[in-house]
Design a protein around this motif. Structure first.
Motif, PDB file in Angstrom:
ATOM      1  N   LEU A   1      80.401 135.981  42.428  1.00 35.90           N
ATOM      2  CA  LEU A   1      79.630 135.139  43.340  1.00 35.90           C
ATOM      3  C   LEU A   1      78.554 134.361  42.592  1.00 35.90           C
ATOM      4  N   ALA A   2      77.888 135.034  41.653  1.00 33.47           N
ATOM      5  CA  ALA A   2      76.828 134.381  40.879  1.00 33.47           C
ATOM      6  C   ALA A   2      77.400 133.245  40.035  1.00 33.47           C
ATOM      7  N   VAL A   3      78.544 133.497  39.398  1.00 33.99           N
ATOM      8  CA  VAL A   3      79.185 132.448  38.585  1.00 33.99           C
ATOM      9  C   VAL A   3      79.602 131.282  39.470  1.00 33.99           C
ATOM     10  N   LYS A   4      80.141 131.590  40.645  1.00 28.75           N
ATOM     11  CA  LYS A   4      80.534 130.539  41.585  1.00 28.75           C
ATOM     12  C   LYS A   4      79.316 129.738  42.038  1.00 28.75           C
ATOM     13  N   GLN A   5      78.204 130.448  42.305  1.00 31.47           N
ATOM     14  CA  GLN A   5      76.964 129.784  42.705  1.00 31.47           C
ATOM     15  C   GLN A   5      76.501 128.821  41.619  1.00 31.47           C
ATOM     16  N   GLY A   6      76.516 129.282  40.378  1.00 32.71           N
ATOM     17  CA  GLY A   6      76.088 128.439  39.262  1.00 32.71           C
ATOM     18  C   GLY A   6      76.993 127.230  39.076  1.00 32.71           C
ATOM     19  N   ALA A   7      78.311 127.451  39.195  1.00 32.60           N
ATOM     20  CA  ALA A   7      79.263 126.345  39.024  1.00 32.60           C
ATOM     21  C   ALA A   7      79.077 125.297  40.117  1.00 32.60           C
ATOM     22  N   THR A   8      78.858 125.759  41.352  1.00 31.54           N
ATOM     23  CA  THR A   8      78.623 124.831  42.470  1.00 31.54           C
ATOM     24  C   THR A   8      77.352 124.033  42.245  1.00 31.54           C
ATOM     25  N   LEU A   9      76.306 124.716  41.800  1.00 34.16           N
ATOM     26  CA  LEU A   9      75.028 124.048  41.547  1.00 34.16           C
ATOM     27  C   LEU A   9      75.174 122.990  40.453  1.00 34.16           C
ATOM     28  N   LEU A  10      75.915 123.331  39.425  1.00 35.21           N
ATOM     29  CA  LEU A  10      76.133 122.391  38.319  1.00 35.21           C
ATOM     30  C   LEU A  10      76.861 121.144  38.826  1.00 35.21           C
ATOM     31  N   THR A  11      77.825 121.356  39.696  1.00 35.69           N
ATOM     32  CA  THR A  11      78.565 120.230  40.285  1.00 35.69           C
ATOM     33  C   THR A  11      77.637 119.335  41.109  1.00 35.69           C
ATOM     34  N   CYS A  12      76.733 119.965  41.864  1.00 38.21           N
ATOM     35  CA  CYS A  12      75.786 119.205  42.695  1.00 38.21           C
ATOM     36  C   CYS A  12      74.854 118.355  41.835  1.00 38.21           C
ATOM     37  N   ILE A  13      74.347 118.931  40.754  1.00 42.97           N
ATOM     38  CA  ILE A  13      73.415 118.188  39.889  1.00 42.97           C
ATOM     39  C   ILE A  13      74.135 117.025  39.208  1.00 42.97           C
ATOM     40  N   ARG A  14      75.377 117.228  38.847  1.00 44.01           N
ATOM     41  CA  ARG A  14      76.134 116.171  38.159  1.00 44.01           C
ATOM     42  C   ARG A  14      76.788 115.185  39.126  1.00 44.01           C
TER      43      ARG A  14
ATOM     44  N   GLU B   1      67.894 118.249  31.896  1.00 44.77           N
ATOM     45  CA  GLU B   1      67.305 119.565  31.634  1.00 44.77           C
ATOM     46  C   GLU B   1      67.756 120.577  32.677  1.00 44.77           C
ATOM     47  N   ASN B   2      67.908 120.111  33.921  1.00 41.49           N
ATOM     48  CA  ASN B   2      68.425 121.006  34.970  1.00 41.49           C
ATOM     49  C   ASN B   2      69.840 121.468  34.637  1.00 41.49           C
ATOM     50  N   VAL B   3      70.655 120.516  34.169  1.00 44.97           N
ATOM     51  CA  VAL B   3      72.022 120.859  33.768  1.00 44.97           C
ATOM     52  C   VAL B   3      71.994 121.893  32.647  1.00 44.97           C
ATOM     53  N   ALA B   4      71.146 121.639  31.649  1.00 41.31           N
ATOM     54  CA  ALA B   4      71.038 122.561  30.513  1.00 41.31           C
ATOM     55  C   ALA B   4      70.571 123.938  30.971  1.00 41.31           C
ATOM     56  N   THR B   5      69.623 123.931  31.935  1.00 47.01           N
ATOM     57  CA  THR B   5      69.113 125.217  32.453  1.00 47.01           C
ATOM     58  C   THR B   5      70.228 126.011  33.134  1.00 47.01           C
ATOM     59  N   VAL B   6      70.994 125.340  33.992  1.00 43.57           N
ATOM     60  CA  VAL B   6      72.074 126.030  34.711  1.00 43.57           C
ATOM     61  C   VAL B   6      73.152 126.489  33.724  1.00 43.57           C
ATOM     62  N   GLU B   7      73.479 125.642  32.764  1.00 40.96           N
ATOM     63  CA  GLU B   7      74.494 126.035  31.768  1.00 40.96           C
ATOM     64  C   GLU B   7      74.014 127.232  30.957  1.00 40.96           C
ATOM     65  N   ARG B   8      72.703 127.227  30.635  1.00 43.40           N
ATOM     66  CA  ARG B   8      72.151 128.362  29.898  1.00 43.40           C
ATOM     67  C   ARG B   8      72.223 129.638  30.733  1.00 43.40           C
ATOM     68  N   LEU B   9      71.925 129.511  32.021  1.00 44.21           N
ATOM     69  CA  LEU B   9      71.996 130.683  32.907  1.00 44.21           C
ATOM     70  C   LEU B   9      73.431 131.177  33.055  1.00 44.21           C
TER      71      LEU B   9
ATOM     72  N   PHE C   1      69.256 130.599  41.658  1.00 39.99           N
ATOM     73  CA  PHE C   1      70.313 131.007  40.736  1.00 39.99           C
ATOM     74  C   PHE C   1      69.728 131.804  39.572  1.00 39.99           C
ATOM     75  N   ALA C   2      68.595 131.329  39.068  1.00 38.94           N
ATOM     76  CA  ALA C   2      67.929 132.059  37.973  1.00 38.94           C
ATOM     77  C   ALA C   2      67.556 133.470  38.426  1.00 38.94           C
ATOM     78  N   MET C   3      67.076 133.571  39.664  1.00 36.84           N
ATOM     79  CA  MET C   3      66.718 134.894  40.200  1.00 36.84           C
ATOM     80  C   MET C   3      67.968 135.747  40.391  1.00 36.84           C
ATOM     81  N   THR C   4      69.060 135.115  40.825  1.00 39.73           N
ATOM     82  CA  THR C   4      70.330 135.837  40.982  1.00 39.73           C
ATOM     83  C   THR C   4      70.806 136.393  39.646  1.00 39.73           C
ATOM     84  N   VAL C   5      70.716 135.528  38.611  1.00 35.33           N
ATOM     85  CA  VAL C   5      71.128 135.966  37.273  1.00 35.33           C
ATOM     86  C   VAL C   5      70.274 137.142  36.816  1.00 35.33           C
ATOM     87  N   LYS C   6      68.964 137.011  37.036  1.00 33.53           N
ATOM     88  CA  LYS C   6      68.043 138.078  36.627  1.00 33.53           C
ATOM     89  C   LYS C   6      68.333 139.373  37.391  1.00 33.53           C
ATOM     90  N   THR C   7      68.483 139.242  38.709  1.00 28.29           N
ATOM     91  CA  THR C   7      68.745 140.417  39.549  1.00 28.29           C
ATOM     92  C   THR C   7      70.073 141.071  39.180  1.00 28.29           C
TER      93      THR C   7
END
Length: 533
Positions: A232-245, A262-270, A182-188
């Motif tokens: 798609l990137a926002v959807k990816q991040g939202a799905t990931l956040l749901t998985c971590i929580r 910290e993972n939650v904070a990282t995804v929210e920051r991204l 996800f971080a790479m997706t955001v960067k790309t």
């Protein structure tokens, strides 16, 4: 060279060492010490000494890079579980960690071998070889996990260490790869948006309608695709956040570990970074899209302006060719018809020009960027329209005057012809009698009464009235008519004088005269007697 440097500088990610991570010879469970120090555990692993140095260093380097800088600065706590192993394994582990651990160490806990002999050897060994490990932090040898619980809370330890911390290694790897992807997706995505933005900023605006339409269409399509990528990137991040929580969502009693938080904070920051990037991109796109639309409006306006102006110029040229003011009533009437036809022909272009000028003024009111180009064209269109209208009115005025003039000339000429005909029709023999002469005089006087209706004005009035159309030809024609009028008037004057003389001659009174003897009738002399019967 840049690519090599980028490869060297780029931090390790899970996918780079996925096989080594799956071997699970070192884990970052997410537990923390009492002061918040991250815990790295080296579980029992039979082939630990056979792990290549690069693999060991990569895994440990990667694990120490995950916690926040704040947590890492406290120092890492290492737990080495060798309860089922030998002292040699403990020694090898300590030596390897001491020589290759990249982070800041705080404490090292060793769960010593549980077998009595190995434990005894470990006690002796740690005393003999402590200095060889080159560790500047305490190494605490523990007999059991219960001893460990005296240093670290059970809630921060996994089940293998007698704790209650939920940890699944496969899930941990899945989360790490997902976060890094996800971080790479955001960067790309940010790089794609930046590249597209740079391309847009450097794009030169086309000079014609077709190229502008193609450019607008191309940029709009590209923008739509990038917006889809963003969604798609926002959807990816939202799905990931749901998985971590998910553990917390599933059970109210569950709590996320510090690492998971910290993972939650990282995804929210991204996600926030993605949102900011999208807002900045939308803001830039709105301006660029407006500029492209305004460019297309301008190119349409310029294209329509060229077409309308060409038509108007042709109209003005045709109108300028209408220099003839006519040399007769029929000709002037035909010219008026032609002028009317030209006026009707010009109505549509004039309406288009007025409409286009109005459209241009609306563009200016809507803060179009090309005001300096649009305003002069609007002024030009209105000027040409006014010129055509004024010139048309002028033409009508001139032709109207010309028609009036030629009608007057024709009437005067017709009057002359009628006068000549009248004079010619008066028979000389009939005018010899008093009655004939008086009748002819009455006819002439009646005819002369109509002279004021048909004769031209005096020269000064005539000049003032028709000055604008008095060409040399018309002047010559008018002068001929004037001369003809004078000639006819002179003829009437002479005829009137003659007729008046004749009428006066016939009406002279007869004086009584005594008859001469020779003119008296013969009578019989009184002396002569009639013969007797």
């Amino acid at each position: 060279t840049d690519e090599i440097m980028q490869q060297e500088i780029r931090p390790l990610v899970a996918v780079d060492i996925i096989e080594q991570l799956h071997r699970q010879f070192a884990i970052l469970s997410g537990g923390r010490g009492k002061d918040g120090a991250p815990i790295i555990t080296f579980p029992e692993f039979a082939g630990f000494s056979e792990i290549p140095d690069d693999d060991f260093l990569n895994v440990v380097t990667y694990l120490t890079s995950i916690p926040s800088l704040e947590a890492a600065s406290i120092g890492f706590i290492i737990i080495i579980d060798r309860r089922r192993d030998k002292w040699s394994a403990v020694k090898a582990s300590l030596t390897r960690i001491a020589g290759a651990f990249p982070g800041n160490l705080q404490l090292v806990f060793v769960l010593r071998p549980s077998r009595f002999i190995q434990r005894a050897i470990a006690d002796i060994g740690i005393k003999l070889y402590r200095d060889d490990f080159k560790m500047k932090v305490p190494i605490i040898m523990l007999n059991s996990v219960s001893d460990l619980h005296g240093y670290i809370d059970k809630s921060q330890l996994t089940r293998e260490l007698g704790g209650t911390l939920e940890y699944g290694h496969s899930q941990w790897i899945h989360h790490r790869t997902a976060i890094e992807n996800f971080a790479m997706t955001v960067k790309t995505t940010a790089q794609m948006l930046q590249t597209f933005g740079t391309d847009l900023a450097e794009t030169e605006l086309p000079n014609d309608v077709q190229c502008t339409e193609e450019l607008l269409s191309s940029h709009t399509d590209h923008h739509s695709k990038l917006k889809d990528e963003l969604k798609l990137a926002v959807k990816q991040g939202a799905t990931l956040l749901t998985c971590i929580r998910e553990p917390v969502t599933r059970s109210a009693n569950s709590k996320l570990s510090p690492d998971e938080l910290e993972n939650v904070a990282t995804v929210e920051r991204l996600l926030a970074q993605l949102d900011e990037t999208e807002k900045a991109f939308d803001q830039f796109w709105t301006k660029h899209h407006l500029k492209l639309e305004q460019c297309l409006q301008l190119r349409h306006f310029e294209h329509d302006f060229r077409e309308v102006k060409l038509t108007l110029d042709n109209l003005m040229e045709t109108q300028a060719g209408f220099a003839d003011i006519g040399d007769s009533v029929t000709r002037v009437e035909n010219l008026l018809k032609e002028q009317k036809h030209l006026e009707e022909k010009g109505q549509e272009p004039l309406e288009k020009a007025q409409s286009l000028a109005l459209h241009g003024e609306q563009l200016i009111q809507n803060n179009h960027y090309a005001v300096d180009s649009i305003r002069p064209k609007c002024v030009e269109l209105r000027r040409i329209c006014d010129d055509f209208t004024n010139e048309t009115k002028k033409k009508y005025d001139i032709l109207g005057k010309s028609l009036e003039l030629h009608k007057q000339l024709d009437k005067a000429s017709q009057w002359c012809e009628a006068g000549i005909y009248l004079l010619a029709s008066q028979a000389v023999d009939k005018c010899q009698s008093q009655e004939g002469a008086e009748t002819a005089l009455v006819e002439i006087e009646k005819f002369l009464v109509t002279a004021k209706e048909h004769q031209l004005s005096n020269p000064k009035e005539f000049y003032n009235q028709f000055d604008m159309i008095l060409t040399p030809e018309i002047k010559a024609h008018a002068q001929r008519i004037v001369q003809k009028l004078e000639d006819v008037q002179e003829m009437f004057d002479k005829r009137q004088v003659s007729l008046k003389k004749l009428a006066a001659k016939q009406t002279r009174p007869v004086q009584p005269v005594a008859p001469h003897p020779e003119s008296s009738p013969k009578r019989a002399s009184p002396k002569i007697t009639r013969p007797a019967a």
